[in-house]
Design a protein around this motif. Structure first.
Motif, PDB file in Angstrom:
ATOM      1  N   GLU B 227      48.459  39.667  54.052  1.00 50.38           N
ATOM      2  CA  GLU B 227      47.733  38.977  55.132  1.00 50.38           C
ATOM      3  C   GLU B 227      46.356  39.591  55.352  1.00 50.38           C
ATOM      4  O   GLU B 227      45.407  38.868  55.657  1.00 50.38           O
ATOM      5  N   VAL B 228      46.227  40.903  55.218  1.00 49.09           N
ATOM      6  CA  VAL B 228      44.897  41.516  55.317  1.00 49.09           C
ATOM      7  C   VAL B 228      44.000  40.940  54.216  1.00 49.09           C
ATOM      8  O   VAL B 228      42.838  40.586  54.471  1.00 49.09           O
ATOM      9  N   ALA B 229      44.544  40.823  53.022  1.00 47.08           N
ATOM     10  CA  ALA B 229      43.767  40.250  51.914  1.00 47.08           C
ATOM     11  C   ALA B 229      43.319  38.823  52.250  1.00 47.08           C
ATOM     12  O   ALA B 229      42.184  38.428  51.950  1.00 47.08           O
ATOM     13  N   HIS B 237      34.986  38.314  52.110  1.00 48.42           N
ATOM     14  CA  HIS B 237      35.005  39.609  51.423  1.00 48.42           C
ATOM     15  C   HIS B 237      36.289  39.772  50.624  1.00 48.42           C
ATOM     16  O   HIS B 237      37.081  40.683  50.882  1.00 48.42           O
ATOM     17  N   PRO B 238      36.523  38.900  49.648  1.00 51.69           N
ATOM     18  CA  PRO B 238      37.819  38.913  48.943  1.00 51.69           C
ATOM     19  C   PRO B 238      38.049  40.227  48.188  1.00 51.69           C
ATOM     20  O   PRO B 238      37.118  40.863  47.726  1.00 51.69           O
ATOM     21  N   PHE B 239      39.318  40.615  48.108  1.00 48.88           N
ATOM     22  CA  PHE B 239      39.720  41.797  47.331  1.00 48.88           C
ATOM     23  C   PHE B 239      39.858  41.424  45.867  1.00 48.88           C
ATOM     24  O   PHE B 239      40.115  40.263  45.531  1.00 48.88           O
ATOM     25  N   ALA B 240      39.748  42.421  44.999  1.00 46.87           N
ATOM     26  CA  ALA B 240      40.188  42.233  43.621  1.00 46.87           C
ATOM     27  C   ALA B 240      41.674  41.911  43.654  1.00 46.87           C
ATOM     28  O   ALA B 240      42.405  42.449  44.484  1.00 46.87           O
ATOM     29  N   PRO B 241      42.129  41.014  42.754  1.00 50.68           N
ATOM     30  CA  PRO B 241      43.525  40.552  42.836  1.00 50.68           C
ATOM     31  C   PRO B 241      44.546  41.693  42.773  1.00 50.68           C
ATOM     32  O   PRO B 241      45.596  41.620  43.409  1.00 50.68           O
ATOM     33  N   ASP B 242      44.242  42.744  42.026  1.00 52.17           N
ATOM     34  CA  ASP B 242      45.238  43.808  41.886  1.00 52.17           C
ATOM     35  C   ASP B 242      45.083  44.904  42.938  1.00 52.17           C
ATOM     36  O   ASP B 242      45.810  45.898  42.921  1.00 52.17           O
ATOM     37  N   ARG B 246      47.563  48.190  43.710  1.00 49.04           N
ATOM     38  CA  ARG B 246      47.039  49.532  43.438  1.00 49.04           C
ATOM     39  C   ARG B 246      47.137  50.406  44.682  1.00 49.04           C
ATOM     40  O   ARG B 246      47.477  51.600  44.613  1.00 49.04           O
ATOM     41  N   LEU B 247      46.878  49.817  45.835  1.00 50.43           N
ATOM     42  CA  LEU B 247      46.947  50.575  47.091  1.00 50.43           C
ATOM     43  C   LEU B 247      48.390  51.008  47.372  1.00 50.43           C
ATOM     44  O   LEU B 247      48.643  52.110  47.865  1.00 50.43           O
TER      45      LEU B 247
END
Lengths: 312, 312
Positions: B227-229, B237-242, B246-247
């Motif tokens: 949900e944060v993504a 400000h999209p995240f990289a898909p992975d 990784r986090l």
């Protein structure tokens, strides 16, 4: 009023629920056979006590069996086990069910009637949804706090005729009764209370009165209730639009109550997550509805449950 | 390496975060002025202690002020208060800020740089996102457990030039540094850890290692991270898909850690819900994204917080 003695009952699970209704049926003159596990010896020796605003009962003797005993057949088998025992049900029920036996399922949750009807096609499966505040406080000792209405609905509409004598028997025992037209909608309506208030009572460590009085907890309960409504609608059993708000106001007027899941948690017993959370989630998902807050609460409860029973 | 002394620092809030970075900067030769509230007298008398795998520090004397003192101006004011104190910030910062002062915001959460830039147009606002595991264990006594990287990003791209001397100063103090191209994305990335693990550490009464090792709690953390993504993406400000996966793997390798919200809860201090939960929810909603699980967790935390500080 001899109606109550027309039917004989076997109560499968003599806890807060089964003990309460069984005791009232017996006190009203019905033949009642109780099946208990850990409490069987105490009940056989000391009888069964139900403290209640309706009048305290102390039944002695009580016809009580451990599940391994041979048991005389009854017209009605009331399923009042905790749902965490449901894997034992086919074995437990097998010797109790003959053609025409009424299996009256008093449990919470979803989809159990489907399973019972599939496993026992010779029986008549009826849901008895209990709106009961009661707690087992010791072996063979139940405290009834409030309410107790049972809402009856047959799994198969062809079996609706058997609702009538059931309602007569419970009514003669001083229990409020009603019959409902749609079993699945009724099950979803019950979940609309159980999913918010059982789960939050554990996660927030609070009785219903504190949940409903706090603006954030109440909003969270409403979020969960809204998702239950969405699940019910996806499965073809929509609520009346004002039902969630009416249910919330009803809870506001209830006296402070520790839902059964809270008592299970405090006593480090396993929580009824499968039938109260996982099955509704699965049914909603089968019909294309995601219920993310319920899924999140179920995850949190599963973690709490696991660590509650392994730590400390 | 005289670079570290080029800049002088005022540390606004001498807790687990401000105390750690301030002490390291001072040990590396920078002029550092600490502002503390309840701990000021202890620090003035006994100095400031930071136990750390990087080497223990005991700084004495320390230039420490209560917020009412007149304070010599510094080049950099590090905002290291708990966000629950943010209503005090304009008043606290006013005497510390002159034209060109760097306001380095080390807090967690969202939208604080926007507010600082609006309130202090004469200053240069920079975000310093801290990946630090440290706890304050007593007045003027901080225990650093692990990590400590600071990621710098200017609020206004025109102020990027001031990142370079900041990074030199922190680097000379033994702190890992990096500069990031996009402040808002970086803030959302930090929330991707903080929102799941701070909140669940309170609601599940568990450190990070138990959350990540349990299948249900881990799934719930992943739901929150997803949900944060979605919020980050809605806000542009999209995240990289992975990135979420990784986090999660990064957290798996962390040593067991009690996030700051868990410590606040255990010490019955107010929780940082506004900037860590309510603001991100509000920003996501402004951009059309509903984040129901985060909203639910925020409600549950608000209830827990309120009762934690009023009961018992």
């Amino acid at each position: 009023m001899t109606a109550s003695t027309d039917l004989s009952f076997t109560i499968l699970g003599t806890g807060a629920l089964g003990g309460f209704y069984g005791a009232r049926l017996q006190a009203a003159g019905a033949t009642v056979r109780f099946i208990a596990r850990s409490d069987a010896a105490t009940i056989a020796r000391d009888g069964l006590r139900v403290d209640s605003p309706l009048g305290d009962l102390h039944l002695d003797p009580v016809e009580v069996y451990r599940d391994s005993d041979p048991i005389p057949p009854s017209d009605v088998v009331c399923v009042a086990l905790k749902t965490i025992q449901n894997h034992r049900l086919p074995t437990l029920l097998r010797p109790l069910v003959r053609p025409g036996t009424i299996i009256l399922n008093l449990q919470n949750g979803l989809t159990m009637e489907d399973e019972l009807a599939a496993a026992f096609p010779e029986a008549r499966v009826v849901a008895g949804m209990c709106y009961l505040c009661s707690n087992k406080v010791g072996p063979g000792h139940i405290v009834h706090l409030d309410y107790g209405t049972v809402s009856f609905a047959p799994f198969d509409e062809g079996d609706r005729a058997c609702i009538e004598p059931l309602m007569r028997a419970f009514s003669a025992a001083g229990v409020e009764v009603e019959s409902l037209p749609d079993l699945h909608q009724a099950r979803w309506r019950k979940l609309a209370w159980n999913i918010p208030f059982n789960g939050l009572s554990v996660l927030l460590d609070a009785d219903t009165d504190r949940i409903i009085a706090d603006p954030d907890a109440r909003r969270l309960a409403a979020r969960l209730m809204t998702e239950v409504a969405r699940g019910a609608e996806a499965c073809g059993h929509p609520f009346a639009p004002d039902f969630p708000e009416r249910l919330m106001r009803f809870t506001e007027r209830m006296r402070p109550y520790a839902p059964s899941m809270r008592l299970d948690y405090l006593d480090k017993r396993p929580l009824e997550l499968e039938y109260m959370y996982r099955r509704p989630l699965r049914e909603a998902e089968r019909h294309g509805a995601q219920l993310p807050v319920i899924a999140a609460i179920a995850d949190a409860l599963a973690f709490r449950d696991r660590h509650n029973r392994t730590v400390g």
